[in-house]
Design an enzyme around this catalytic site. Structure first.
Site, mmCIF file in Angstrom:
data_model
loop_
_atom_site.group_PDB
_atom_site.id
_atom_site.type_symbol
_atom_site.label_atom_id
_atom_site.label_comp_id
_atom_site.label_asym_id
_atom_site.label_seq_id
_atom_site.Cartn_x
_atom_site.Cartn_y
_atom_site.Cartn_z
ATOM 1 N N CYS A 75 101.401 -3.493 -10.939
ATOM 2 C CA CYS A 75 100.610 -3.664 -9.820
ATOM 3 C C CYS A 75 101.237 -4.119 -8.585
ATOM 4 O O CYS A 75 101.819 -5.192 -8.718
ATOM 5 C CB CYS A 75 99.332 -4.493 -10.191
ATOM 6 S SG CYS A 75 98.409 -4.559 -8.847
ATOM 7 N N CYS A 110 98.885 -7.720 -7.469
ATOM 8 C CA CYS A 110 98.897 -8.971 -8.301
ATOM 9 C C CYS A 110 100.287 -9.208 -9.197
ATOM 10 O O CYS A 110 100.342 -10.278 -9.819
ATOM 11 C CB CYS A 110 97.549 -8.778 -9.375
ATOM 12 S SG CYS A 110 97.781 -7.438 -10.481
ATOM 13 N N ASP A 164 108.973 -66.695 -14.466
ATOM 14 C CA ASP A 164 110.254 -66.501 -14.372
ATOM 15 C C ASP A 164 111.022 -66.155 -15.763
ATOM 16 O O ASP A 164 110.172 -66.384 -16.584
ATOM 17 C CB ASP A 164 110.937 -67.852 -13.753
ATOM 18 C CG ASP A 164 110.574 -67.916 -12.347
ATOM 19 O OD1 ASP A 164 110.847 -69.392 -11.887
ATOM 20 O OD2 ASP A 164 110.163 -67.216 -11.668
#
Lengths: 226, 504
Positions: B98, B101, B322
């Site tokens: 097509c 599309c 830490d």
């Protein structure tokens, strides 16, 4: 013997060496003045606390008589002697993050004067360094200084001496506590008596570093034992 | 492509008579709509190379809905064409792609190996999509369908519609809003896909994305090339307005379809303990060198990620400590966020992971209460943040022996306010500020055999720098342990003993 928490609070003068009801596995610690828990239904909590205690204490190895100071552990010490003038010896403590703490080395000529340092004035050069307002992460408004930029003037009974940056960089902070307590320079010039904190650019530091000496070199040159 | 005589599954043969006889209501509706379309326009579009479903969609007045999914393209075609048309054109055009599309609505696509894949019906198409979805291995019970088509499809449609406008400008059907290719595809494929995957469809946390992309640069379809656009503009200026039918290029290759599935992030919560003084909280690398032996993030996340078969993880914790500070006591709350997980591990599996970490040989990190958590995860995190109190135990050295009076001078200080200038060790990346913090209480624990050391237990406001409180940070934290005791103080090691949350 158990002492309830409230009693301890009401009698702050009472400090006694209190034995725990449960004997701790480690023999190295006596428990004094410790937080007591209520009796009923808290046995599991006791066990948790004991477990915690064991963890806390098991990690304590041999304890040296005099451990290295925070400055020695966290910073690398550099020195510069006779900077622009004879006898003007300063230290530069550099942190791994790049910041440098500047201050007077023990052999600085100012300490030789009778009575030591009596006064400090940050208003030298073109501006008063103690009224800097550095703000933000990017350290806006920090004064850009060269290594021979004057930081402050320290005075003794006899004379006064200019202290300079020694490091090219941005001046982040000066120790304004010295204004009211100049004696800190006499008692602990390497800690509370620091003069300023400077942030050099990495490239500037690499260049600067060459004119500085390590702690060992400094000790040798000056014949001091620190 | 099925030929007209063979009925596709679930629908009826092309002859109107049998339709009237065995009519399924929906299919009949489609048939009637097909016959009612403007035959001139339909003929035009079909001969241009527009597929049956696009032709229908562009000419019909009502919405293009799910009734169409059961009607095969060839059947539709036969209803659109009237008996006396040249059926000679229908065979080759069935195999053409097509021009609007690009094969999307024809259930034709090129796969990863550049093979053209065709499907007769929407259920067959759904089956092919299902195969592609299954390759990713996701476990799901509901999905959201997303479709992405190349932008030329919209341009193609616009070009074809404007061509129709030239011829049929006054017709009513031309004015109605047209269902887009994306919406039409969703309508055709959603129900069969639901059946084929065995899942519901809703705006859920799992998305299946169908991405159609152009096969090659030349297969543009109806839309104009730049050259043609210029020619048309000059033609319009000169007064001629018609787009010749030859300017619609043929399309030979359908779109390439790739299917991607994505699951929204899932979260796991728990509390962690850090027993090592050489393990950072998160991965820490400076100049290609790792700092520390490992990290809490990698130990926990590295075990959860494989169980989820996810792409990656993120670690969030309620505060941090830490690298050289242990996290003991009740542990610190954390979240692990896993991106695009393929499956969600059961609670039993999570418990096994927890045990694996806790029983590991090195015992660097411990985990507690590891579980799946839903949307309330962030509220839980925030509970551990700024307003809360933290408890620590610090091993402190002082330059003179501990005296009896020291115990009280320390424990009597309740809600002690301290001022901390930004510690030098973080001053390079934080603002230089003076922060007021509160030390809620302190207790001294003597160490037998050594009067220069003691264990300091303290409970402080969140955001207090403990190390700087002990050694004073060159006098920039005041008061400090040293100033309170009137001597030099150093911190040897630090442990976090409690992170208080709202309910504990």
């Amino acid at each position: 013997m158990e002492i309830q928490k409230t009693e301890v609070l009401e009698n702050p003068e009472v400090e006694a060496i209190i034995e725990l009801t449960k004997q701790n596995q480690s023999e190295e610690v006596e428990h004094c003045d410790e937080l007591q828990v209520a009796e009923e239904g808290e046995k599991p909590r006791d066990e948790d606390e004991d477990e915690l205690r064991n963890l806390l204490l098991s990690d304590i190895g041999d304890l040296p008589i005099s451990p290295p100071s925070a400055t020695q552990v966290n910073f690398v010490s550099y020195f510069i002697t006779d900077f622009t003038k004879s006898g003007h010896d300063q230290y530069i403590y550099r942190h791994p993050n790049g910041l440098c703490v500047i201050g007077l080395a023990p052999t600085h000529i100012a300490f030789k004067d009778e009575g030591g340092i009596t006064n400090i004035d940050f208003n030298v050069g073109k501006s008063d360094r103690s009224v800097l307002k550095v703000s933000g992460k990017r350290k806006k408004n920090a004064m850009r200084s060269e290594s021979n930029t004057a930081l402050c003037k320290v005075s003794t009974a006899n004379d006064s001496y200019i202290v300079r940056c020694c490091v090219k960089g941005s001046l982040l902070e000066v120790n304004e506590r010295l204004i009211k307590q100049p004696h800190l320079l006499n008692s602990s010039a390497d800690r509370e008596g620091y003069i300023a904190i400077i942030m050099p650019r990495p490239a500037d530091w690499t260049k600067n570093k060459e004119s500085l000496m390590t702690l060992e070199e400094y000790k040798e040159k000056k014949g001091v034992s620190l | 492509m099925s030929d007209e005589a063979k009925p596709a599954s679930g629908d009826l043969a092309g002859l109107p008579n049998s339709l009237v006889a065995h009519g399924d209501i929906r299919t009949r509706r489609v048939y009637e709509a097909a016959r009612s379309l403007h035959s001139g326009a339909v003929k035009d579009l079909l001969s241009l190379g527009v597929c049956e479903r696009c032709t229908f969609r562009l000419v019909v007045v009502e919405a293009f809905d799910s009734d169409f999914s059961s009607v095969a393209a060839s059947t539709l075609r036969s209803w659109l064409e009237t008996g006396d048309d040249e059926t000679g054109s229908s065979e080759p055009s069935c195999s053409r792609v097509c021009i609007v599309c690009l094969g999307v609505l024809q259930f034709v696509f090129s796969d990863a190996k550049e093979t053209v894949v065709k499907s007769d019906s929407s259920s067959d198409y759904a089956a092919r999509i299902t195969d592609l979805v299954k390759q990713d291995g996701h476990v799901f019970d509901s999905f959201a369908l997303e479709v992405s088509v190349p932008s030329t499809v919209t341009e193609n449609e616009r070009a074809v519609l404007s061509h129709l406008k030239v011829k049929y400008s006054t017709e009513a059907w031309l004015q109605s809003e047209k269902t887009s290719v994306k919406d039409a595809l969703k309508v055709l494929v959603l129900d069969p896909l639901r059946a084929s995957l065995g899942a519901k469809s809703d705006s859920s946390s799992f998305a299946i994305r169908l991405t159609y992309s152009k096969a090659s640069d030349e297969a543009q379809g109806a839309s104009e090339t730049t050259h043609e656009r210029k020619k048309r503009k000059t033609d319009e200026e000169n007064g001629s307005n018609c787009r010749s039918e030859n300017s619609f290029e043929k399309v030979y290759e359908p779109c390439v379809l790739s299917v991607h599935c994505n699951m929204m992030p899932i979260f796991f919560s728990g509390r962690y303990f850090k027993y090592s003084r050489n393990v950072s909280q998160s991965r820490w690398i400076i100049d290609d060198e790792r700092m520390g032996e490992s990290s809490v993030e990698e130990i926990i996340g590295g075990n959860i990620l494989p169980a989820c078969l996810g792409d990656s993880y993120k670690f969030h914790a309620a505060g941090r400590e830490d690298i050289d500070v242990r996290m003991l006591g009740s542990g610190r709350p954390f979240l692990i966020e896993v991106q695009n997980s393929r499956q969600c591990p059961s609670q039993q599996l999570l418990t096994e992971i927890e045990e694996k970490i806790n029983n590991s040989e090195k015992k660097l990190v411990g985990v507690k209460d590891l579980r799946f958590i839903g949307s309330q995860c962030w509220a839980m995190m925030r509970e551990g943040e700024a307003e809360k109190q933290k408890q620590y135990a610090a091993l402190v050295w002082i330059s003179r022996p501990l005296e009896d009076t020291d115990f009280n001078s320390i424990s009597s200080l309740k809600e002690l306010k301290i001022l901390q200038k930004t510690p030098i060790r973080v001053l390079h990346r934080r603002s230089p500020l003076e922060r007021e913090r509160t030390i809620h209480w302190m207790k001294v624990e003597k160490i037998k055999g050594n009067s220069n050391y003691f264990l300091l237990h303290l409970c402080t406001q969140a955001g207090t720098y403990i190390k700087e409180f002990v050694h004073g940070d060159l006098g920039r934290t005041s008061p400090s342990m040293g100033s309170i005791l009137g001597c030099r103080a150093e911190i040897i090691q630090l442990d976090v003993t409690d992170v208080k949350m709202g309910d504990s």
